[in-house]
Design a protein around this motif. Structure first.
Motif, short mmCIF file in Angstrom:
data_model
loop_
_atom_site.label_atom_id
_atom_site.label_comp_id
_atom_site.label_asym_id
_atom_site.label_seq_id
_atom_site.Cartn_x
_atom_site.Cartn_y
_atom_site.Cartn_z
N LEU A 110 0.86 -1.18 0.00
CA LEU A 110 0.00 0.00 0.00
C LEU A 110 0.90 1.24 0.00
CD1 LEU A 110 -2.82 1.34 0.36
CD2 LEU A 110 -2.42 1.23 2.83
N SER A 111 0.93 1.95 -1.14
CA SER A 111 1.80 3.13 -1.25
C SER A 111 0.98 4.40 -1.13
CB SER A 111 2.55 3.12 -2.58
OG SER A 111 3.45 2.05 -2.61
N GLU A 112 1.49 5.34 -0.33
CA GLU A 112 0.74 6.57 -0.07
C GLU A 112 1.68 7.78 -0.18
OE1 GLU A 112 -2.70 5.64 2.92
OE2 GLU A 112 -0.84 4.90 3.79
N TYR A 113 1.20 8.81 -0.87
CA TYR A 113 1.99 10.02 -1.09
C TYR A 113 1.81 10.97 0.09
CZ TYR A 113 3.18 14.57 -3.01
OH TYR A 113 3.71 15.81 -3.20
N VAL A 114 2.92 11.55 0.54
CA VAL A 114 2.84 12.57 1.59
C VAL A 114 3.48 13.85 1.03
CG1 VAL A 114 3.54 13.20 3.93
CG2 VAL A 114 3.07 10.81 3.38
N PRO A 115 2.72 14.94 0.90
CA PRO A 115 3.29 16.18 0.34
C PRO A 115 4.32 16.79 1.30
CG PRO A 115 0.95 16.47 0.94
CD PRO A 115 1.31 15.05 1.25
N GLY A 116 5.28 17.53 0.74
CA GLY A 116 6.32 18.16 1.55
C GLY A 116 5.78 19.38 2.30
N GLY A 117 6.58 19.88 3.27
CA GLY A 117 6.22 21.10 4.00
C GLY A 117 6.99 22.26 3.40
N ALA A 118 7.02 23.40 4.09
CA ALA A 118 7.68 24.60 3.57
C ALA A 118 9.15 24.31 3.27
CB ALA A 118 7.54 25.72 4.58
N SER A 119 9.83 23.62 4.20
CA SER A 119 11.25 23.37 3.97
C SER A 119 11.58 21.88 4.10
CB SER A 119 12.07 24.17 4.98
OG SER A 119 11.68 23.76 6.27
N GLN A 120 10.57 21.03 4.21
CA GLN A 120 10.87 19.60 4.38
C GLN A 120 10.30 18.81 3.21
OE1 GLN A 120 8.68 20.44 7.72
NE2 GLN A 120 10.00 19.36 9.16
N ARG A 121 11.07 17.81 2.83
CA ARG A 121 10.63 16.98 1.69
C ARG A 121 9.58 15.96 2.10
NH1 ARG A 121 14.79 13.94 -1.70
NH2 ARG A 121 15.73 13.45 0.30
N GLY A 122 8.58 15.78 1.26
CA GLY A 122 7.63 14.69 1.45
C GLY A 122 8.17 13.48 0.71
N GLY A 123 7.28 12.64 0.26
CA GLY A 123 7.72 11.45 -0.48
C GLY A 123 6.61 10.44 -0.52
N VAL A 124 6.98 9.19 -0.77
CA VAL A 124 5.98 8.13 -0.79
C VAL A 124 6.35 7.07 0.25
CG1 VAL A 124 4.79 6.38 -2.17
CG2 VAL A 124 5.46 8.52 -3.23
N ILE A 125 5.31 6.62 0.94
CA ILE A 125 5.48 5.55 1.93
C ILE A 125 4.94 4.27 1.30
CG2 ILE A 125 4.48 4.68 4.08
CD1 ILE A 125 4.41 7.78 4.82
N ALA A 126 5.79 3.25 1.26
CA ALA A 126 5.32 1.96 0.75
C ALA A 126 5.17 1.02 1.93
CB ALA A 126 6.31 1.40 -0.26
N GLY A 127 3.94 0.61 2.20
CA GLY A 127 3.68 -0.31 3.31
C GLY A 127 3.55 -1.71 2.77
N MET A 128 4.30 -2.64 3.37
CA MET A 128 4.29 -4.03 2.90
C MET A 128 3.81 -4.97 4.00
SD MET A 128 8.03 -3.47 1.34
CE MET A 128 8.11 -1.87 2.16
N GLY A 129 2.87 -5.80 3.64
CA GLY A 129 2.41 -6.85 4.55
C GLY A 129 2.73 -8.18 3.90
N ILE A 130 3.49 -9.02 4.61
CA ILE A 130 3.88 -10.33 4.04
C ILE A 130 3.46 -11.42 5.02
CG2 ILE A 130 5.78 -11.69 3.06
CD1 ILE A 130 7.43 -9.05 3.00
N ASN A 131 2.62 -12.34 4.54
CA ASN A 131 2.18 -13.45 5.39
C ASN A 131 3.33 -14.44 5.52
OD1 ASN A 131 -0.34 -12.23 5.35
ND2 ASN A 131 -1.14 -13.56 3.73
N MET A 132 3.89 -14.52 6.72
CA MET A 132 5.10 -15.33 6.89
C MET A 132 4.82 -16.66 7.59
SD MET A 132 7.68 -13.65 5.59
CE MET A 132 9.03 -14.57 6.28
N ASN A 133 4.43 -16.58 8.88
CA ASN A 133 4.27 -17.82 9.67
C ASN A 133 2.82 -18.09 10.02
OD1 ASN A 133 7.04 -18.45 9.74
ND2 ASN A 133 7.37 -16.94 11.35
#
Ligand code: BTN
Length: 254
Positions: A110-133
């Motif tokens: 699940l990837s979600e965009y976060v906009p930057g602030g006045a002087s800080q960079r935003g970016g994209v968060i990629a959330g990963m769920g992996i069924n392991m055990n």
């Protein structure tokens, strides 16, 4: 390698946590958790997140502004890591954000965009769920066909070791993407094993039909052939049919 790693015993959702702290955290921060109390999936779905048995992790990419591109980088990171632990299993990418084995889901992004602030960079968060055990009984409680790495191989996995390897693979994919995004895009497309197949497709407004998957365009949209008409979709769901993929589970039975 110098990524920042925050591990939480319990959190509502690693994506929600990272979104809230994105601006003050450095590029390539990874947030993982033992359990999520409100794990989120695509299209407003929830993500089953029982304690201590799966990977729940979010990765911050400040050099990417497009969620599709972040999904591409992270799904390749996940699939490469899975192959280190289970080389004989035929993992594939199911457009747009799933990792499947046969007709069952093993992992989602699940990837979600976060906009930057006045002087800080935003970016994209990629959330990963992996069924392991997850056990068979736990998998049966999920509302669609799901597998875990353990249900596929019979082995129990050390989540800490898996997470370390995943961090390395994500880092490598992120760096490769910055150097040559086209090459990584081609690699990701090649992992979409359903290209060329006739499958069920459901649009975001719930319209379902059969179509042949022709390919994936530069924006990550799915190109379909429906009765001779070429269509393109940026979101929706592909249905994997058991009869067409039942022999795809192990690599040597193609
Ligand atoms: C999907 O297949 O719909 C995407 C599932 C993404 C689940 C992961 S688990 C870690 C991160 N935190 C969340 O709340 N969601 C993602």
């Amino acid at each position: 390698m110098d990524w920042t790693h925050i591990h939480l015993k319990e959190v509502d959702s690693t994506n929600t946590y990272l979104k809230a702290h994105c601006l003050e955290l450095p590029d390539r921060t990874m947030v993982s958790a033992d359990v999520q109390t409100a794990g989120r999936g695509r299209l407003g779905r929830s993500w089953a997140s029982p304690p201590g048995c799966n990977i729940y992790v979010s990765y911050l990419m400040k050099n990417i502004q497009d969620p599709f591109r972040a999904t591409l980088v992270s799904s390749l990171g996940v699939i490469r890591t899975l192959r280190l632990f289970a080389p004989s299993i035929a993992f594939f990418v199911k457009w747009p954000n799933d990792i499947y084995v046969g007709d069952a889901k093993l992992a989602g992004v699940l990837s979600e965009y976060v906009p930057g602030g006045a002087s800080q960079r935003g970016g994209v968060i990629a959330g990963m769920g992996i069924n392991m055990n997850m056990t068979e009984a736990q998998l049966r409680m999920i509302d669609r066909r799901a597998v875990s790495l353990r249900s596929l191989t019979g082995c129990e996995y050390n989540l800490k070791i898996f997470l370390e390897k995943l961090a390395e693979q994500l880092e490598q994919c992120y760096i490769s993407y910055s150097r040559n995004s086209e090459r990584l895009f081609e690699e990701w497309k090649a992992e979409n094993r359903m290209i060329g197949e006739v499958l069920g497709f459901t649009t975001s407004d719930g319209n379902s039909f059969d179509a042949r998957i022709l390919g994936i365009n530069q924006d990550g949209g799915l190109e379909l052939d429906r009765d001779g008409q070429r269509l393109s979709f940026s979101c929706g769901d592909v249905t994997v049919r058991r009869e067409s993929v039942s022999n795809w589970v192990h690599k040597n039975v193609d």
